[in-house]
Enzyme design. Structure first.
Site, PDB file in Angstrom:
ATOM      1  N   ASP A  39       0.822  -1.205   0.000  1.00 55.33           N
ATOM      2  CA  ASP A  39       0.000   0.000   0.000  1.00 55.33           C
ATOM      3  C   ASP A  39       0.862   1.263   0.000  1.00 55.33           C
ATOM      4  OD1 ASP A  39       0.776  -0.863   2.583  1.00 55.33           O
ATOM      5  OD2 ASP A  39      -0.748   0.380   3.533  1.00 55.33           O
ATOM      6  N   GLU A  73      -0.838  -1.984   5.161  1.00 57.27           N
ATOM      7  CA  GLU A  73      -0.007  -1.972   6.371  1.00 57.27           C
ATOM      8  C   GLU A  73      -0.103  -0.632   7.092  1.00 57.27           C
ATOM      9  OE1 GLU A  73       3.043  -1.088   9.059  1.00 57.27           O
ATOM     10  OE2 GLU A  73       3.049  -0.145   7.075  1.00 57.27           O
ATOM     11  N   GLU A  74      -0.339   0.434   6.343  1.00 57.19           N
ATOM     12  CA  GLU A  74      -0.187   1.785   6.888  1.00 57.19           C
ATOM     13  C   GLU A  74      -1.352   2.236   7.773  1.00 57.19           C
ATOM     14  OE1 GLU A  74       2.430   3.408   6.800  1.00 57.19           O
ATOM     15  OE2 GLU A  74       3.585   2.893   5.015  1.00 57.19           O
ATOM     16  N   HIS A 132       7.553   8.452   4.796  1.00 53.67           N
ATOM     17  CA  HIS A 132       6.321   9.225   4.982  1.00 53.67           C
ATOM     18  C   HIS A 132       6.543  10.707   4.687  1.00 53.67           C
ATOM     19  CE1 HIS A 132       3.988   6.048   7.505  1.00 53.67           C
ATOM     20  NE2 HIS A 132       4.897   5.466   6.740  1.00 53.67           N
TER      21      HIS A 132
END
Length: 395
Positions: free
Chosen positions: A84, A142-143, A368
């Site tokens: 993702d 996952e995020e 990020h």
């Protein structure tokens, strides 16, 4: 296993090195957010379509599980990669820059998927020489809590598996290094949404109001005492307020403020202690300032604990392989971020390790971040490290 298996696998990876880069760049151009990875999932499934393996959807949404030698006796090793992206507008000038506005592969999951796809293809070509079975876990989401791992585990992703391993590229680590840590390795996480509602009014008549901004401000200040005065100094914990929404005007006392918070811990006992004390502070604020609180506290990703024995074996195996691109194999120490791979590690002996991807200019382009950047040389290191571990695992 054939004594030449590792050599053959490394040769195949070398022959397919350019394909890893090509796939990574394609995925980087076409990122999709957590729980919305429809096209990425289709891409992964299609990649395996004509290969000699079993492929099935797994989990609530777009997870893919690939089994190599599913019925062969012997050990079963699972290898996981996530796919993702993040809700971030990319700020890089690349020929393969994200084409989806406001969405970016800013954490390296495109690279995770690329190396595992090509590694999987190479393993399938040599599957008759593997003394057991391998399960490739391509995981979405996952995020974003609750993460994709839980639904995949529930849907059988770890059924029959003896051990599970994963890799994360790290822009804070020099390219060429492979780093890992035994025991508690990545933080557990909780998030909370908190609303304080008081009584609004005119700034010239504060005695007629209950100011939610003042209440929220006291909460933010007192919150830091959870770490400084409630935790054992030898324990690890942090609490952060990432959003304080109390926008208003010059002469109005705000009736309501909304806060978002983040909690990180390195053991589950600390998690319970911090939650208890945060709730106590909120109750005190309610009484002191005459406001009413509403708390939504989400305990999510657990502490990621690497199995001591398996992690030591992984370290030794990678060292023994003397991979040309690997300049050092060392202890990473604990890693601040959280990871839903931790759910796999709760179920099976696990090792989650790191491959440095710091760009050649030596700069740090954080995960990020809209300027996240990886040195793509890390991808063949990921594939070769995995090949080393798998070769030794089934020896």
């Amino acid at each position: 296993m054939n004594a030449n298996f590792e050599t053959k696998l490394m040769q195949l990876l070398d022959q397919n090195k350019d394909e890893i880069i090509k796939i990574r760049r394609y995925l980087h151009e076409h990122p999709e957010l957590s729980f919305h990875e429809k096209k990425t999932s289709e891409f992964i499934e299609n990649y395996y379509r004509d290969l000699d393996c079993q492929v099935r959807h797994c989990g609530d949404d777009y997870g893919i599980v690939v089994d190599i030698n599913p019925d062969k006796p012997g050990k079963k090793l699972a290898w996981r990669a996530d796919f993702d992206a993040l809700p971030i507008q990319e700020n890089n000038e690349l020929p393969f820059k994200s084409q989806n506005p406001g969405v970016m592969h800013a954490c390296g999951h495109d690279g995770h998927t690329a190396y595992l796809l090509v590694l999987g293809k190479c393993l399938i070509q040599l599957k008759d020489q593997i003394n057991g079975s391998i399960r490739l876990i391509h995981q979405p989401a996952e995020e974003v809590t609750p993460g994709g791992a839980l639904s995949m585990i529930k849907d059988g992703a770890l059924d029959g598996v003896d051990d599970v391993i994963g890799i994360h590229v790290m822009s804070t680590m020099p390219t060429g290094t492979v780093q890992l840590h035994a025991g508690a390795t990545q933080t557990g996480r909780a998030n909370f949404d908190l609303t304080f509602t008081g009584k609004g009014g005119h700034a010239s008549m504060p005695q007629l109001s209950n100011d939610a901004i003042v209440a929220g401000s006291y909460f933010v200040t007192q919150l830091q005492t959870v770490v400084s005065r409630r935790l054992n100094p030898f324990d690890v914990g942090s609490v952060t307020i990432g959003s304080f929404d109390g926008a208003g005007s010059y002469n109005a006392i705000q009736e309501q403020v909304k806060l978002k918070g983040d909690v990180r811990v390195m053991n589950e006992a600390t998690r319970k202690l911090m939650k208890k004390n945060i709730k106590q502070i909120i109750k005190g604020i309610d009484v002191t300032f005459g406001v009413k609180s509403e708390l939504n506290y989400d305990d999510n990703y657990p502490v990621l604990v690497n199995n001591q024995d398996l992690t030591k074996k992984v370290e030794n195996w990678i060292k023994e392989s003397k991979i040309p691109e690997v300049t050092a194999v060392k202890d990473s120490g604990v890693v601040n971020a959280s990871e839903d791979f931790a759910y796999y590690a709760q179920k099976k002996p696990a090792c989650f390790f790191y491959v440095g991807c710091q760009p050649e200019d030596g700069g740090i382009y954080p995960h990020h971040s809209p300027k996240f950047m990886m040195n793509e040389d890390c991808l063949i290191i990921c594939a070769r490290s995995a090949a080393s571990v798998i070769s030794h695992y089934f020896a």
